[in-house]
Design a protein around this motif. Structure first.
Motif, PDB file in Angstrom:
ATOM      1  N   ASP A 193      -1.538  22.902 -26.201  1.00  0.00           N
ATOM      2  CA  ASP A 193      -1.007  23.319 -27.500  1.00  0.00           C
ATOM      3  C   ASP A 193      -0.259  24.650 -27.444  1.00  0.00           C
ATOM      4  O   ASP A 193       0.113  25.194 -28.473  1.00  0.00           O
ATOM      5  CB  ASP A 193      -2.139  23.406 -28.531  1.00  0.00           C
ATOM      6  CG  ASP A 193      -3.263  24.340 -28.094  1.00  0.00           C
ATOM      7  OD1 ASP A 193      -3.090  25.057 -27.092  1.00  0.00           O
ATOM      8  OD2 ASP A 193      -4.317  24.348 -28.752  1.00  0.00           O
ATOM      9  N   ARG A 195      -1.235  27.563 -26.885  1.00  0.00           N
ATOM     10  CA  ARG A 195      -1.953  28.712 -27.423  1.00  0.00           C
ATOM     11  C   ARG A 195      -2.641  29.483 -26.293  1.00  0.00           C
ATOM     12  O   ARG A 195      -2.968  28.923 -25.245  1.00  0.00           O
ATOM     13  CB  ARG A 195      -2.988  28.277 -28.464  1.00  0.00           C
ATOM     14  CG  ARG A 195      -2.376  27.726 -29.735  1.00  0.00           C
ATOM     15  CD  ARG A 195      -3.399  27.630 -30.843  1.00  0.00           C
ATOM     16  NE  ARG A 195      -4.505  26.749 -30.500  1.00  0.00           N
ATOM     17  CZ  ARG A 195      -5.560  26.542 -31.281  1.00  0.00           C
ATOM     18  NH1 ARG A 195      -5.662  27.155 -32.442  1.00  0.00           N
ATOM     19  NH2 ARG A 195      -6.517  25.729 -30.908  1.00  0.00           N
ATOM     20  N   ARG A 250      -2.813  29.332 -37.067  1.00  0.00           N
ATOM     21  CA  ARG A 250      -2.698  28.795 -35.704  1.00  0.00           C
ATOM     22  C   ARG A 250      -3.956  29.098 -34.888  1.00  0.00           C
ATOM     23  O   ARG A 250      -4.326  28.340 -34.000  1.00  0.00           O
ATOM     24  CB  ARG A 250      -1.465  29.374 -35.008  1.00  0.00           C
ATOM     25  CG  ARG A 250      -1.191  28.731 -33.658  1.00  0.00           C
ATOM     26  CD  ARG A 250       0.066  29.258 -33.008  1.00  0.00           C
ATOM     27  NE  ARG A 250       0.326  28.554 -31.769  1.00  0.00           N
ATOM     28  CZ  ARG A 250       1.216  28.938 -30.861  1.00  0.00           C
ATOM     29  NH1 ARG A 250       1.946  30.026 -31.079  1.00  0.00           N
ATOM     30  NH2 ARG A 250       1.398  28.256 -29.752  1.00  0.00           N
TER      31      ARG A 250
END
Length: 301
Positions: A193, A195, A250
């Motif tokens: 993702d 992140r 997020r």
């Protein structure tokens, strides 16, 4: 989001601002012209600047859309915290990209600063602009740029060798158990993702210190100091500590507290202390807290 188009033989020679709206009516001609103007249309991998560009059969056209307003951000004297012949210190508003992205060049802080520093009498002279730090799009606050060849190397060295003190204000969920503390981990990007997260092996060292300034309505206002400058460092460390930034969806932050909507991550680069790269004196500079962050604090109080 990226929209991709490949003109056919019958489209050859058609203006690109006419071609795209015909193929995809979700793009009006005025909208695609604005997207071209800010730099969001690429042909053959290169950013396009002309609305009148004649498309060719088989070439690859990409339209990058970031979902943000298409108005072009410009700097004003009110955004300038400090300026001399060698450096300029900017107050970055939230919602503005620090550097160009595939979706836009015009209106990023970097491009806006080039326009602000341009000599109107010698438009061909591009300012020597050096970027030594960055802030996420929705993070507000203080940024330092070098504006002369004599300052860039020393300024870069100051940041790389940890001679710069950087302090932030962060509004988070909950209240840390300790009034002050230090978070130490190694950060790496997760491919699934994109992140950042703390890992046991293979990451880059990240050190974050915090101090509780105020507790309001189940939230806390923290003063945060980062001893390293890793991507999303504060966001990751506070989330992993169980106190994500308000508005940072997020990384698990709430987009509202009770009935109060939080429009972006509540993180502000508040203060910076660094040696001037040419003069040698120590600069201590602050960026005023933006109105949206003040509003959230006041309404929660």
């Amino acid at each position: 989001m990226v929209f991709r188009f490949v003109p056919q033989k019958e489209h050859t020679g058609q203006r690109i601002d006419q071609f795209i709206p015909v193929i995809d009516p979700s793009f009006s001609r005025s909208k695609i012209r604005k997207i071209i103007d800010i730099g969001g249309v690429h042909v053959g991998g290169r950013r396009l600047r002309k609305c009148s560009y004649p498309v060719q059969a088989g070439e690859r056209i990409e339209v990058h859309v970031d979902g943000r307003p298409l108005e072009i951000f410009s700097l004003t004297p009110e955004n300038i915290i400090y300026q001399d012949p060698y450096i300029v210190v900017i107050e970055k508003p939230p919602g503005v990209e620090t550097q160009p992205t595939p979706a836009r060049y015009k209106g990023t802080l970097y491009e806006a600063l080039l326009r602000y520093l341009a000599n109107p009498f010698r438009p061909q002279d591009t300012p020597e602009l050096g970027m030594v730090q960055r802030l996420d799009r929705d993070t507000s606050g203080i940024l330092v740029f070098s504006t002369h060849a004599r300052s860039h190397k020393n300024l870069t060295h100051s940041f790389a060798s940890h001679q710069v003190e950087k302090r932030y204000l962060a509004l988070v969920s909950g209240r840390p158990e300790k009034e002050h503390g230090e978070i130490h981990s190694f950060l790496a990007r997760r491919r699934s993702d994109n992140r950042m997260k703390s890992v046991e092996r293979g990451g880059k060292e990240a050190i974050t210190r915090y101090r509780v300034l105020q507790t309001i309505s189940g939230c806390s206002l923290l003063e945060v100091e980062i001893l390293t400058g890793r991507s999303h460092q504060i966001r990751v460390h506070l989330t992993e500590a169980g106190h994500p930034l308000l508005g940072d969806t997020r990384y698990g932050g709430l987009d509202h507290v009770e009935s109060l909507s939080v429009g972006r991550q509540m993180l502000h680069a508040w203060k910076i202390v660094f040696p001037h790269p040419v003069y040698g004196d120590v600069k201590v500079l602050e960026a005023p807290v933006p109105s949206d962050m003040k509003r959230v604090v006041e309404e929660l109080s």
